[in-house]
Design an enzyme around this catalytic site. Structure first.
Site, PDB file in Angstrom:
ATOM      1  N   PHE A 142       0.857  -1.189   0.000  1.00 22.99           N
ATOM      2  CA  PHE A 142       0.000   0.000   0.000  1.00 22.99           C
ATOM      3  C   PHE A 142       0.889   1.233   0.000  1.00 22.99           C
ATOM      4  O   PHE A 142       1.618   1.485   0.949  1.00 22.99           O
ATOM      5  CB  PHE A 142      -0.964   0.053   1.191  1.00 22.99           C
ATOM      6  CG  PHE A 142      -1.861   1.261   1.101  1.00 22.99           C
ATOM      7  CD1 PHE A 142      -3.041   1.220   0.359  1.00 22.99           C
ATOM      8  CD2 PHE A 142      -1.501   2.471   1.686  1.00 22.99           C
ATOM      9  CE1 PHE A 142      -3.828   2.348   0.218  1.00 22.99           C
ATOM     10  CE2 PHE A 142      -2.291   3.604   1.539  1.00 22.99           C
ATOM     11  CZ  PHE A 142      -3.463   3.541   0.811  1.00 22.99           C
ATOM     12  N   ASP A 227       9.303   3.088   2.067  1.00 23.15           N
ATOM     13  CA  ASP A 227       8.084   3.859   2.328  1.00 23.15           C
ATOM     14  C   ASP A 227       7.795   3.767   3.820  1.00 23.15           C
ATOM     15  O   ASP A 227       7.258   2.776   4.305  1.00 23.15           O
ATOM     16  CB  ASP A 227       6.916   3.304   1.508  1.00 23.15           C
ATOM     17  CG  ASP A 227       5.633   4.106   1.739  1.00 23.15           C
ATOM     18  OD1 ASP A 227       5.581   4.890   2.712  1.00 23.15           O
ATOM     19  OD2 ASP A 227       4.677   3.931   0.967  1.00 23.15           O
ATOM     20  N   LYS A 256       2.234  11.242   7.049  1.00 20.72           N
ATOM     21  CA  LYS A 256       1.403  10.990   8.217  1.00 20.72           C
ATOM     22  C   LYS A 256       1.826  11.755   9.479  1.00 20.72           C
ATOM     23  O   LYS A 256       1.524  12.925   9.605  1.00 20.72           O
ATOM     24  CB  LYS A 256       1.291   9.479   8.449  1.00 20.72           C
ATOM     25  CG  LYS A 256       0.445   8.823   7.335  1.00 20.72           C
ATOM     26  CD  LYS A 256      -0.120   7.467   7.671  1.00 20.72           C
ATOM     27  CE  LYS A 256      -1.153   7.053   6.626  1.00 20.72           C
ATOM     28  NZ  LYS A 256      -0.777   5.935   5.792  1.00 20.72           N
TER      29      LYS A 256
HETATM   30  C1  LIG Z   1      -0.995   6.019   4.291  1.00 17.35           C
HETATM   31  C2  LIG Z   1       0.132   5.536   3.456  1.00 17.35           C
HETATM   32  C3  LIG Z   1       0.463   6.164   2.229  1.00 17.35           C
HETATM   33  C4  LIG Z   1      -0.377   7.260   1.637  1.00 17.35           C
HETATM   34  O1  LIG Z   1      -0.471   8.393   2.413  1.00 17.35           O
HETATM   35  P1  LIG Z   1      -1.643   9.478   2.104  1.00 17.35           P
HETATM   36  O2  LIG Z   1      -1.293  10.613   2.992  1.00 17.35           O
HETATM   37  O3  LIG Z   1      -2.928   8.813   2.446  1.00 17.35           O
HETATM   38  O4  LIG Z   1      -1.544   9.799   0.656  1.00 17.35           O
HETATM   39  C5  LIG Z   1       1.581   5.726   1.567  1.00 17.35           C
HETATM   40  N1  LIG Z   1       2.324   4.712   2.043  1.00 17.35           N
HETATM   41  C6  LIG Z   1       2.035   4.069   3.186  1.00 17.35           C
HETATM   42  C7  LIG Z   1       2.920   2.956   3.660  1.00 17.35           C
HETATM   43  C8  LIG Z   1       0.910   4.449   3.919  1.00 17.35           C
HETATM   44  O5  LIG Z   1       0.596   3.784   5.040  1.00 17.35           O
END
Ligand SMILES: *Cc1c(COP(=O)(O)O)cnc(C)c1O
Length: 406
Positions: A142, A227, A256
Site C-alpha cells: 500500500f 516507504d 502521516k
Molecule cells: C498512508 C500511506 C500512504 C499514503 O499516504 P496518504 O497521505 O494517504 O496519501 C503511503 N504509504 C504508506 C505505507 C501508507 O501507510
C-alpha cells in the site's frame, strides 16, 4: 445509536462519495489518546488516523507552533523563499539521517516524488535507456491512491477500473529474496518497500530479508526506497523502522505523523547526489514546504524526540503485544507487529474482525479492521502503561462478548 450521531451519518451518506465504510462513531473532539463523539461518548483511539496522530490529539506544543505560525505567515508557494523551510528540512534530515529532502503534502505525493526521483536518477546517473526504467514493488503493497500507485497494487478493490496502468513496475512476493534477485534487470532503478506492511495487516518481514534485499540493491546499483509513511516517526519503536535493520535507505518516504495530527505534511528524502536530480522546474507542489507545515513539522519532531516516544513505543509495544497474546487462543490465528504497530488476526472460528471492532466501539475503544479478519492496534504513542491496561480490558471484554455468539 444516539440520534445526534445518526443525523451526521445520514448527512455524510447523502453527499460524500462512498469510498469509505466508517465505523459509526461521529467524532467531534480529541485530546491525547482520547476522542469524543457528538453524543459525548468517550473512546480510546487505537487507530491514530492510520498513525498520523502519533503525538496524540491536540498536542499542546504542536498546537502552539501551529497557532503562532497561523498568526504570522501560512502560505507563500515556493516562488519565494520562506523563513521556516530551511530549518524544518534541516531538522527533518538530522532526525531521519538523510541529507536532502523535497517537501510535499500527502504520503502518496511523497511516493510519487520517490518514483520520479528514482526514474530520473536511473536515466541520468545509472544511464538506463529512456522510458525503460523498472521499479520493483511487493505484493500486497500500500503506497497511496494516485493512478500510478494503484496501478502497481495487487488488491483488486484498489486498482480495478482505474486503468490504463503505467508500465515500469514489477511485483514480487513480500519477503521473497529469490524473487527479488530474479526481478532485478539492468533497467531496475529502485526497489520500493514498506519495512512493515501496514495496510496489508501489519505484516512483519521475514528475519534477515530486509538486510539481504538491501545488499542485493547495493550490489546492482538499485535504489532501496523505504516507504515509511506509516512506520516512521517512532511508530515501530525506533525513530524510523529502517533503524531496526543494518541498512540506510537511498530514498526515505515520510508523511502521516510528520503533520503532528494537524495537516498533511510529507517529504521524500535521500542523499544530496540523488535528490539533486530534481532540478529547477522538474517537480513541485503549491502547498509543499509552506511555512505553516514547516512550523508544525518541526514541533511534531520535537515532541517525538523530547518525550522519548520511540523508546516508549518500543517498551509499551512489547507490553501491549504480550497482553494481546493472552486473548483466547482458539479464535486467534496470529498476534503480530512491532512497537505500537500491532495486529491480531482471527482464525476461521474467530471469523470476521468487524464484529469485534463494533463490540470494542460500543465499549469505548476505536480500532479498524484491515482486510476481513485482522484488527490493527496503533494508539497514539503518548499512551501510558495504565491506558494500555484500560485498552486491553475493553478489547478482552469485547472479544469475550463476541465469542459467546460464535
Ligand atoms: C498512508 C500511506 C500512504 C499514503 O499516504 P496518504 O497521505 O494517504 O496519501 C503511503 N504509504 C504508506 C505505507 C501508507 O501507510
Amino acid at each position: 445509536m444516539e440520534s445526534k450521531s445518526l443525523e451526521y451519518i445520514n448527512k455524510e451518506k447523502e453527499v460524500v462519495s462512498p469510498n469509505y465504510t466508517p465505523i459509526p462513531a461521529v467524532l467531534s473532539k480529541g485530546e491525547g489518546i482520547y476522542v469524543w463523539d457528538v453524543d459525548g461518548k468517550k473512546y480510546i483511539d487505537c487507530l491514530s488516523a492510520y498513525s498520523a496522530v502519533n503525538q496524540g490529539h491536540g498536542h499542546p506544543t504542536i498546537k502552539e507552533a501551529a497557532i503562532n505560525q497561523i498568526n504570522t505567515l501560512t502560505l507563500t508557494s515556493r516562488a519565494f523563499f520562506n523563513d521556516q523551510l530551511g530549518s524544518f528540512i534541516e531538522r527533518l534530515c538530522e532526525y531521519t539521517g538523510m541529507e536532502m529532502a523535497c517537501p510535499m503534502n500527502t504520503g502518496a505525493e511523497a511516493v510519487e516524488t520517490g518514483i520520479k526521483v528514482a526514474r530520473k536518477w536511473g536515466y541520468e546517473q545509472k544511464k538506463v535507456e529512456v522510458n525503460k526504467a523498472e521499479i520493483i514493488v511487493c505484493h500486497d503493497n500500500f503506497h497511496g491512491r494516485t493512478t500510478t500507485i494503484v496501478g502497481f497494487s495487487s488488491d483488486p478493490d484498489t486498482y480495478s477500473n482505474f486503468g490504463p496502468y503505467p508500465a515500469g513496475f514489477v511485483q514480487i512476493p513480500y519477503g521473497d529474496l529469490e524473487a527479488l534477485k530474479n526481478a532485478i534487470t539492468p533497467n531496475t532503478v529502485g526497489f520500493l518497500i514498506e519495512l512493515v506492511q501496514g495496510e496489508a495487516g501489519v505484516i512483519v518481514p521475514p528475519e534477515g530479508f530486509i538486510e539481504a534485499a538491501y545488499k542485493e540493491c547495493k550490489e546492482n546499483n538499485v535504489l532501496f526506497i523505504a516507504d515509511e509513511v506509516q512506520t516512521g516517526f517512532a511508530r515501530t519503536g525506533r525513530d524510523f523502522c529502517y533503524q531496526h535493520f543494518d541498512i540506510k535507505p537511498d530514498l526515505l518516504l515520510v508523511g502521516k505523523a510528520l503533520g503532528g495530527g494537524i495537516m498533511p505534511i510529507s517529504a521524500t528524502l535521500g542523499s544530496k547526489e540523488i535528490m539533486s536530480v530534481l532540478t529547477s522546474g522538474t517537480h513541485g507542489s503549491t502547498f509543499g514546504g509552506n511555512p505553516l507545515a514547516c512550523a508544525i513539522g518541526k514541533a511534531a519532531i520535537d515532541v517525538l524526540v523530547n518525550e522519548g516516544l520511540a523508546n516508549k513505543s518500543n517498551e509499551l509495544g512489547k507490553y501491549f503485544k504480550e497482553k494481546l497474546m493472552t486473548l483466547p487462543q482458539e479464535i486467534i490465528k496470529e498476534v503480530r507487529g512491532i512497537g505500537l504497530l500491532l495486529a491480531i488476526e482471527f482464525n476461521e472460528k474467530g471469523g470476521l474482525a468487524k464484529k469485534y471492532v463494533m463490540a470494542m466501539k460500543e465499549k469505548g475503544l476505536l480500532a479498524k479492521q484491515t482486510h476481513d479478519t485482522t484488527i490493527r492496534f496503533a494508539p497514539p504513542l503518548v499512551i501510558t502503561k495504565e491506558q494500555i491496561d484500560e485498552s486491553f480490558i475493553i478489547i478482552q471484554s469485547a472479544v469475550e462478548e463476541v465469542m459467546k455468539t460464535l
